[in-house]
Design a protein around this motif. Structure first.
Motif, mmCIF file in Angstrom:
data_model
loop_
_atom_site.group_PDB
_atom_site.id
_atom_site.type_symbol
_atom_site.label_atom_id
_atom_site.label_comp_id
_atom_site.label_asym_id
_atom_site.label_seq_id
_atom_site.Cartn_x
_atom_site.Cartn_y
_atom_site.Cartn_z
ATOM 1 N N ILE A 38 0.763 -1.110 0.117
ATOM 2 C CA ILE A 38 0.095 -0.050 -0.076
ATOM 3 C C ILE A 38 0.661 1.201 -0.070
ATOM 4 C CG2 ILE A 38 -1.673 1.266 1.351
ATOM 5 C CD1 ILE A 38 -2.710 -1.337 2.304
ATOM 6 N N GLU A 39 1.914 1.231 0.718
ATOM 7 C CA GLU A 39 2.783 2.407 0.868
ATOM 8 C C GLU A 39 3.538 2.700 -0.457
ATOM 9 O OE1 GLU A 39 5.311 1.837 4.289
ATOM 10 O OE2 GLU A 39 3.642 1.836 5.663
ATOM 11 N N ASN A 40 4.144 1.544 -1.261
ATOM 12 C CA ASN A 40 4.996 1.736 -2.161
ATOM 13 C C ASN A 40 4.453 1.301 -3.572
ATOM 14 O OD1 ASN A 40 7.214 2.221 -0.414
ATOM 15 N ND2 ASN A 40 7.537 0.005 0.099
ATOM 16 N N HIS A 41 3.375 0.604 -3.797
ATOM 17 C CA HIS A 41 3.102 0.320 -5.122
ATOM 18 C C HIS A 41 1.621 0.591 -5.609
ATOM 19 C CE1 HIS A 41 6.697 -2.322 -5.521
ATOM 20 N NE2 HIS A 41 6.459 -2.743 -4.223
ATOM 21 N N THR A 44 -3.163 2.260 -9.064
ATOM 22 C CA THR A 44 -4.203 3.441 -9.318
ATOM 23 C C THR A 44 -3.918 4.264 -10.473
ATOM 24 O OG1 THR A 44 -3.390 4.908 -7.527
ATOM 25 C CG2 THR A 44 -5.132 3.401 -6.795
ATOM 26 N N GLN A 45 -2.828 4.756 -10.815
ATOM 27 C CA GLN A 45 -2.632 5.709 -11.800
ATOM 28 C C GLN A 45 -2.616 5.169 -13.161
ATOM 29 O OE1 GLN A 45 1.123 7.438 -10.709
ATOM 30 N NE2 GLN A 45 0.471 8.988 -9.690
ATOM 31 N N LYS A 46 -2.205 3.552 -13.078
ATOM 32 C CA LYS A 46 -2.426 2.754 -14.415
ATOM 33 C C LYS A 46 -4.023 2.634 -14.648
ATOM 34 C CE LYS A 46 2.236 0.706 -14.070
ATOM 35 N NZ LYS A 46 2.742 -0.500 -13.987
ATOM 36 N N ASN A 47 -4.660 2.297 -13.661
ATOM 37 C CA ASN A 47 -6.021 1.883 -13.708
ATOM 38 C C ASN A 47 -7.200 2.805 -13.186
ATOM 39 O OD1 ASN A 47 -5.255 -0.723 -14.828
ATOM 40 N ND2 ASN A 47 -4.358 -0.870 -12.456
ATOM 41 N N PRO A 48 -7.229 4.096 -13.738
ATOM 42 C CA PRO A 48 -8.043 4.929 -13.509
ATOM 43 C C PRO A 48 -9.550 4.534 -13.191
ATOM 44 C CG PRO A 48 -7.416 5.576 -15.522
ATOM 45 C CD PRO A 48 -6.694 4.473 -15.235
ATOM 46 N N GLY A 49 -9.898 3.508 -13.857
ATOM 47 C CA GLY A 49 -11.335 2.958 -14.055
ATOM 48 C C GLY A 49 -11.757 2.264 -12.985
ATOM 49 N N ALA A 84 -3.051 -8.518 -8.014
ATOM 50 C CA ALA A 84 -3.810 -7.420 -8.225
ATOM 51 C C ALA A 84 -4.061 -7.065 -9.799
ATOM 52 C CB ALA A 84 -3.448 -5.914 -7.595
ATOM 53 N N GLU A 85 -2.924 -7.272 -10.411
ATOM 54 C CA GLU A 85 -2.897 -7.334 -11.867
ATOM 55 C C GLU A 85 -3.817 -8.467 -12.421
ATOM 56 O OE1 GLU A 85 -2.101 -5.141 -14.773
ATOM 57 O OE2 GLU A 85 -2.031 -3.878 -12.968
ATOM 58 N N TYR A 86 -3.655 -9.467 -11.850
ATOM 59 C CA TYR A 86 -4.734 -10.551 -12.339
ATOM 60 C C TYR A 86 -6.208 -10.529 -12.126
ATOM 61 C CZ TYR A 86 -6.801 -15.421 -12.022
ATOM 62 O OH TYR A 86 -7.655 -16.394 -12.080
ATOM 63 N N MET A 87 -6.262 -9.775 -11.046
ATOM 64 C CA MET A 87 -7.811 -9.462 -10.712
ATOM 65 C C MET A 87 -8.226 -8.403 -11.848
ATOM 66 S SD MET A 87 -9.153 -11.392 -8.540
ATOM 67 C CE MET A 87 -8.914 -12.188 -6.825
ATOM 68 N N ARG A 88 -7.331 -7.454 -12.259
ATOM 69 C CA ARG A 88 -7.796 -6.399 -13.080
ATOM 70 C C ARG A 88 -8.060 -7.032 -14.303
ATOM 71 N NH1 ARG A 88 -6.046 -4.320 -17.156
ATOM 72 N NH2 ARG A 88 -3.945 -5.463 -17.202
ATOM 73 N N GLY A 89 -7.288 -8.029 -14.943
ATOM 74 C CA GLY A 89 -7.309 -8.677 -16.074
ATOM 75 C C GLY A 89 -8.521 -9.615 -16.333
ATOM 76 N N ARG A 90 -9.135 -9.967 -15.138
ATOM 77 C CA ARG A 90 -10.031 -11.260 -15.228
ATOM 78 C C ARG A 90 -11.382 -10.613 -15.621
ATOM 79 N NH1 ARG A 90 -11.023 -15.114 -11.532
ATOM 80 N NH2 ARG A 90 -12.585 -15.443 -12.808
ATOM 81 N N SER A 91 -12.117 -11.346 -16.358
ATOM 82 C CA SER A 91 -13.437 -10.837 -16.785
ATOM 83 C C SER A 91 -14.684 -11.134 -15.741
ATOM 84 C CB SER A 91 -14.028 -11.902 -17.931
ATOM 85 O OG SER A 91 -14.063 -13.249 -17.492
ATOM 86 N N GLY A 92 -14.467 -11.778 -14.698
ATOM 87 C CA GLY A 92 -15.445 -11.849 -13.582
ATOM 88 C C GLY A 92 -16.177 -13.198 -13.678
#
Length: 172
Positions: free
Chosen positions: A47-50, A55-60, A101-109
């Motif tokens: 949370i402190e470093n990454h 959040t900047q890469k994924n504004p949506g 976190a990237e894995y969850m972002r790339g998933r379709s649900g």
């Protein structure tokens, strides 16, 4: 093969995503952690470093931080189709948390289902598995192309361009 091998939701939602514009299916992600417990040390470091980079890469994607006392760290992902998935992040390094976190972002649900059916036969197929090179000469695997042995020019002396021009002239 059974008709229910591929879920209909998969065909309807996932295959159409990308037709036109891409819509990220991750609606919100919640990072749960304890402020004082040593098991949440890596999550706090993430949370402190990454987290700002994520959040900047994924504004949506809406990002929530939820401190919870004396509970193991976890990630909860909520998708546009209404599904929620959670993963425990106990003893995971910050880089590994970034990957999840990237894995969850790339998933379709869409729920991951096992599409392999438990069918068994005592007499398997004698035909074997077909592939495009099944009835081809095995020498072609080591041949350096263009090779006059496998060239159509060798037999007739004409190239493909010659054939096309000949057909064009015959039609006139």
């Amino acid at each position: 093969m059974a008709n229910n091998a591929i879920p209909r939701d998969f065909l309807k939602n996932v295959l159409q995503n990308g037709m036109g514009r891409y819509v990220c299916q991750l609606q919100r992600i919640t990072f749960r952690f304890c402020k004082s417990h040593p098991g949440s040390r890596h999550m706090r470091d993430f949370i402190e470093n990454h987290l700002l980079d994520f959040t900047q890469k994924n504004p949506g994607v809406v990002v929530y931080l939820q401190p919870r006392r004396h509970r193991p760290p976890s990630i909860v992902a909520e998708f546009l189709n209404g599904r929620r998935e959670s993963m425990e992040m106990m003893r995971k390094e910050p880089q590994e948390i970034c990957k999840w976190a990237e894995y969850m972002r790339g998933r379709s649900g869409v729920q991951i289902v096992n599409m392999i059916h438990n069918n068994h036969t005592e007499t398997p197929s004698t035909q074997g598995i077909w592939h495009p090179f099944m009835f081809r000469d095995s020498e072609t695997a080591v041949a350096k192309f263009p090779d006059p042995k496998y060239s159509a020019v060798r037999e007739t002396g004409k190239t493909a361009t010659d054939y096309v021009l000949e057909e064009f002239n015959n039609k006139e």
